[in-house]
Design an enzyme around this catalytic site. Sequence first.
Site, short mmCIF file in Angstrom:
data_model
loop_
_atom_site.label_atom_id
_atom_site.label_comp_id
_atom_site.label_asym_id
_atom_site.label_seq_id
_atom_site.Cartn_x
_atom_site.Cartn_y
_atom_site.Cartn_z
N ASP A 148 -13.63 -6.20 -24.40
CA ASP A 148 -14.63 -7.12 -24.94
C ASP A 148 -15.44 -7.78 -23.82
OD1 ASP A 148 -13.55 -6.44 -27.39
OD2 ASP A 148 -12.16 -8.13 -27.40
N ARG A 151 -18.03 -5.36 -22.67
CA ARG A 151 -19.16 -5.33 -23.62
C ARG A 151 -20.02 -6.59 -23.47
NH1 ARG A 151 -15.50 -2.95 -28.54
NH2 ARG A 151 -15.77 -0.76 -28.00
O1 LIG Z 1 -13.74 -1.40 -33.13
C1 LIG Z 1 -12.66 -0.84 -33.30
O2 LIG Z 1 -12.17 -0.70 -34.42
C2 LIG Z 1 -11.93 -0.22 -32.14
C3 LIG Z 1 -11.72 -1.14 -31.01
O3 LIG Z 1 -11.01 -2.27 -31.37
C4 LIG Z 1 -13.00 -1.48 -30.29
O4 LIG Z 1 -13.28 -2.66 -30.12
O5 LIG Z 1 -13.73 -0.54 -29.88
#
Ligand SMILES: O=C(O)C[C@H](O)C(=O)O
Length: 308
Positions: A148, A151
């Site tokens: 996270d 991202r």
């Molecule tokens: O989004 C999802 O279901 C898979 C994973 O937790 C992600 O964040 O890529």
Amino acid sequence: MKVTVVGAGAVGASCAEYIAMKNFCSEVVLVDIKEGFAEGKAMDLMQTASLNGFDTKITGTTGDYSKTAGSHVAVITSGIPRKPGMTREELIGINAGIVKDVTENLVKHSPDVIIIVVSNPMDTMAYLVHKTSGLPKHKIIGMGGALDSARFKYRLAEALEAPISDVDGMVIAAHSDTGMLPLLSKATRNGVPVTDFLNAEQQKYVIEETKVGGATLTKLLGTSAWYAPGAAVSVMVQAIACDQKKMIPCSLMLEGEYGQNDICLGVPAIIGKNGVEKIVNVTLTAEEQLKFAEAANAVREVNGDLKF
Ligand SMILES: O=C(O)C[C@H](O)C(=O)O
Ligand SMILES: NC(=O)c1ccc[n+]([C@@H]2O[C@H](COP(=O)([O-])OP(=O)(O)OC[C@H]3O[C@@H](n4cnc5c(N)ncnc54)[C@H](O)[C@@H]3O)[C@@H](O)[C@H]2O)c1
């Protein structure tokens, strides 16, 4: 260093690939339940070794956990991914049984293993591993915050029109569409708060896009993401293998930290050869504290559906 990756699907294979490419491990064992699948993925990956220049030995097995014996680290990626329109929490019914069964097999053959939990809903699956493995708490680490935060940095760089290497930031709390807490107050561009550069609308965009990062990719791909998840796991495994003492947000069992007890949630931690070396206490704003507590309440509700 021997690493087992359970689940040779999209994320598991990506974990094995990034770990091998970084060349810090002697051995990676892939395990899957589908006949021949892990063996096939291992063979395919091994045929990249001379091309990519790594010496890590990758093997595969269909459910024979004796092959995983003596693993230092095991990564659990087995289970189903979500489809567009689903939440991660909806996966609990199938994935809880898989994660519990896999955990028991891993610990039986590697009693000193450090487990990295990836399967979703990850914070609840990490909690399940705590409740069923008998391992000490510093040996169970949920992977969510590393991904996270990557991202978050991607979205910050986009809004700042800056190279990602200029940007630093961290996401804590839950690995869920609503419970993620990107710490905008602490994010910087080369040490300067990003809030000095981004207006309120841009700040909101970065936070909202970060929180739904997994859902956005699931909609585009028809299943959930694997490259960045695999890379995030490889960073965590390397921090343990090379005793890097790297600060990484991970889903950890809290015993009073951040005002929470008996729950796994994303908090910054120092990761080294023992797994979790230390949980780092970061000062949160009043609003961030409230959001952290709300995320905890939501995860606690999902944990209530577990049967041990
Ligand atoms: O989004 C999802 O279901 C898979 C994973 O937790 C992600 O964040 O890529
Ligand atoms: N925590 C995170 O940040 C994060 C990121 C991405 C994906 N995920 C989660 O990881 C999981 C795997 O995602 P994927 O895209 O690799 O799915 P996938 O379907 O590609 O792979 C899952 C694999 O698990 C295997 N499997 C199922 N039951 C098993 C068992 N009992 N023992 C061994 N193997 C078993 C399947 O055969 C399959 O090959 C999902 O739950 C997904 O939501 C989490």
